[in-house]
Design a protein around this motif. Structure first.
Motif, PDB file in Angstrom:
ATOM      1  N   ALA A 227       1.301  -1.403  -0.145  1.00  0.00           N
ATOM      2  CA  ALA A 227      -0.073  -0.016   0.513  1.00  0.00           C
ATOM      3  C   ALA A 227       0.981   1.271  -0.405  1.00  0.00           C
ATOM      4  N   HIS A 228       2.180   0.905   0.597  1.00  0.00           N
ATOM      5  CA  HIS A 228       2.679   2.232   0.052  1.00  0.00           C
ATOM      6  C   HIS A 228       3.950   1.959  -0.755  1.00  0.00           C
ATOM      7  N   ASN A 229       3.525   1.455  -1.788  1.00  0.00           N
ATOM      8  CA  ASN A 229       4.204   1.201  -2.901  1.00  0.00           C
ATOM      9  C   ASN A 229       5.848   0.315  -2.874  1.00  0.00           C
ATOM     10  N   VAL A 230       6.160  -0.123  -2.018  1.00  0.00           N
ATOM     11  CA  VAL A 230       7.313  -1.104  -1.598  1.00  0.00           C
ATOM     12  C   VAL A 230       7.503  -2.188  -2.884  1.00  0.00           C
ATOM     13  N   ASP A 231       8.574  -2.059  -3.550  1.00  0.00           N
ATOM     14  CA  ASP A 231       9.039  -3.177  -4.580  1.00  0.00           C
ATOM     15  C   ASP A 231       9.178  -4.610  -4.234  1.00  0.00           C
ATOM     16  N   ILE A 232      10.171  -4.470  -3.431  1.00  0.00           N
ATOM     17  CA  ILE A 232      11.480  -5.559  -2.192  1.00  0.00           C
ATOM     18  C   ILE A 232      10.799  -6.095  -0.981  1.00  0.00           C
ATOM     19  N   MET A 233      11.329  -7.211  -0.524  1.00  0.00           N
ATOM     20  CA  MET A 233      10.125  -7.548   0.317  1.00  0.00           C
ATOM     21  C   MET A 233      11.572  -8.822   0.661  1.00  0.00           C
ATOM     22  N   THR A 234      12.070  -8.428   1.943  1.00  0.00           N
ATOM     23  CA  THR A 234      13.315 -10.115   2.201  1.00  0.00           C
ATOM     24  C   THR A 234      12.132 -10.597   3.774  1.00  0.00           C
ATOM     25  N   ILE A 235      12.725 -12.120   3.822  1.00  0.00           N
ATOM     26  CA  ILE A 235      11.813 -12.223   5.202  1.00  0.00           C
ATOM     27  C   ILE A 235      13.076 -13.104   5.166  1.00  0.00           C
ATOM     28  N   GLY A 236      12.993 -13.076   6.807  1.00  0.00           N
ATOM     29  CA  GLY A 236      14.410 -13.587   7.685  1.00  0.00           C
ATOM     30  C   GLY A 236      14.260 -14.743   8.589  1.00  0.00           C
ATOM     31  N   GLN A 237      14.408 -15.577   9.666  1.00  0.00           N
ATOM     32  CA  GLN A 237      14.546 -15.640  10.666  1.00  0.00           C
ATOM     33  C   GLN A 237      14.991 -14.711  11.909  1.00  0.00           C
TER      34      GLN A 237
END
Length: 315
Positions: A227-237
């Motif tokens: 919704a805030h126009n973020v293009d890339i996401m990373t998810i880690g432990q």
């Protein structure tokens, strides 16, 4: 699943790290000490340091000293009274990028709430110094929220970074417990404002899991970022750095990370990295935009820019 009285939960097999301290790694570590530079790779005890330094030719420099003015309960970086500003640091970082032959560099910093601009001026000079010395290297910046001083974003973006990264770190409900001073909505607004300043610059954010969040909350965070126009996401432990930090509530299986990655891509993120060892700058060199990638290729091929032959391409 965590047991409330356990000091630590036993790490599963998939979290064992293969250490590769070859000559490339040890040489880079010596260079960092010689240049009196800090890296978040070391300070935050990143599990991917050997892969990034030795194989991928990427590194994350931590500028503005080694002491953070905040005390987030997940972070291993030292907290205390900040250092004096070092205006020679940008050039030392750029020189190290050149010597190391990096193809992608991430520039982050400790939070400097003692500075009026949060350190934006030093950030900007560091990006410009790298551009001068190594024009073919792509650059990602990862600043703090600067306590909502959005005017400083213009200084940060003056060097035209290839990626702007700012991490929400955790879901909305857990933000107050996990992060110091930072606010969930303020981080989202920061990312949105970057898009308003530089619409073509990819924005990126990262989420840690294992702190007690639910799957529904993770998906809510994804929706908030989009919704805030973020293009890339990373998810880690999340991994507990010391006994003084927050405990791991549970470890996610690699299959769960793959599921979260697919959900993120289906929701509309342009790129997502998700896995037990994934950190904010993991495989960051693969996340630059097509425009930045083409610029890199031009330098690789020895193209001319502004009438001058560029010799130092590092690829």
């Amino acid at each position: 699943m965590a047991k409330k009285n356990d000091e630590y939960i036993r790490k599963p097999e998939w979290l064992k790290i293969k250490i590769n301290t070859n000559k490339s790694y040890t040489g880079l570590k010596k260079l960092m000490r010689d240049k009196k530079l800090n890296t978040v790779c070391e300070e935050a005890r990143c599990p991917n340091i050997h892969e990034c330094w030795s194989e991928r030719k990427t590194a994350t420099f931590m500028i503005l000293g080694d002491t953070c003015t905040r005390g987030c309960r997940f972070c291993a970086v030292k907290t205390g009274l900040p250092n004096e500003l070092d205006w020679d640091e940008p050039e030392r970082v750029a020189e190290s990028v050149e010597i190391m032959g990096l193809k992608h560099v991430v520039v982050t910093a400790v939070a400097r709430d003692d500075l009026n601009d949060g350190g934006a001026a030093v950030f900007g000079e560091t990006v410009k110094a790298i551009r001068r010395r190594v024009p073919g290297c792509t650059i990602e910046i990862l600043p703090s929220d600067m306590k909502g001083d959005y005017d400083s974003l213009y200084t940060l973006m003056g060097g035209e970074p290839d990626i702007f990264n700012h991490n929400i770190e955790t879901v909305r409900r857990l933000t107050k417990r996990v992060r110091a001073i930072a606010m969930y909505d303020r981080s989202l607004e920061l990312l949105q404002r970057v898009k308003e300043i530089a619409p073509d610059t990819p924005t990126k954010s990262s989420l840690m899991v294992g702190l007690g969040e639910t799957k529904e909350e993770i998906e809510e965070a994804m929706d908030d970022l989009l919704a805030h126009n973020v293009d890339i996401m990373t998810i880690g432990q999340y991994l507990q750095p010391t006994k003084k930090h927050l405990k791991v509530e549970r470890y996610y299986h690699p299959d769960e990370f793959e599921e979260l990655k697919q959900i993120a891509l289906q929701k509309g993120f342009r790129h997502c990295e998700a896995g037990p060892m994934v950190r904010s700058s993991y495989h960051a060199d693969e996340q630059v935009s097509e425009t930045s990638a083409q610029r890199r290729i031009k330098y690789m091929q020895g193209y001319e820019s502004q009438g001058e032959k560029l010799e130092n391409t590092n690829f």
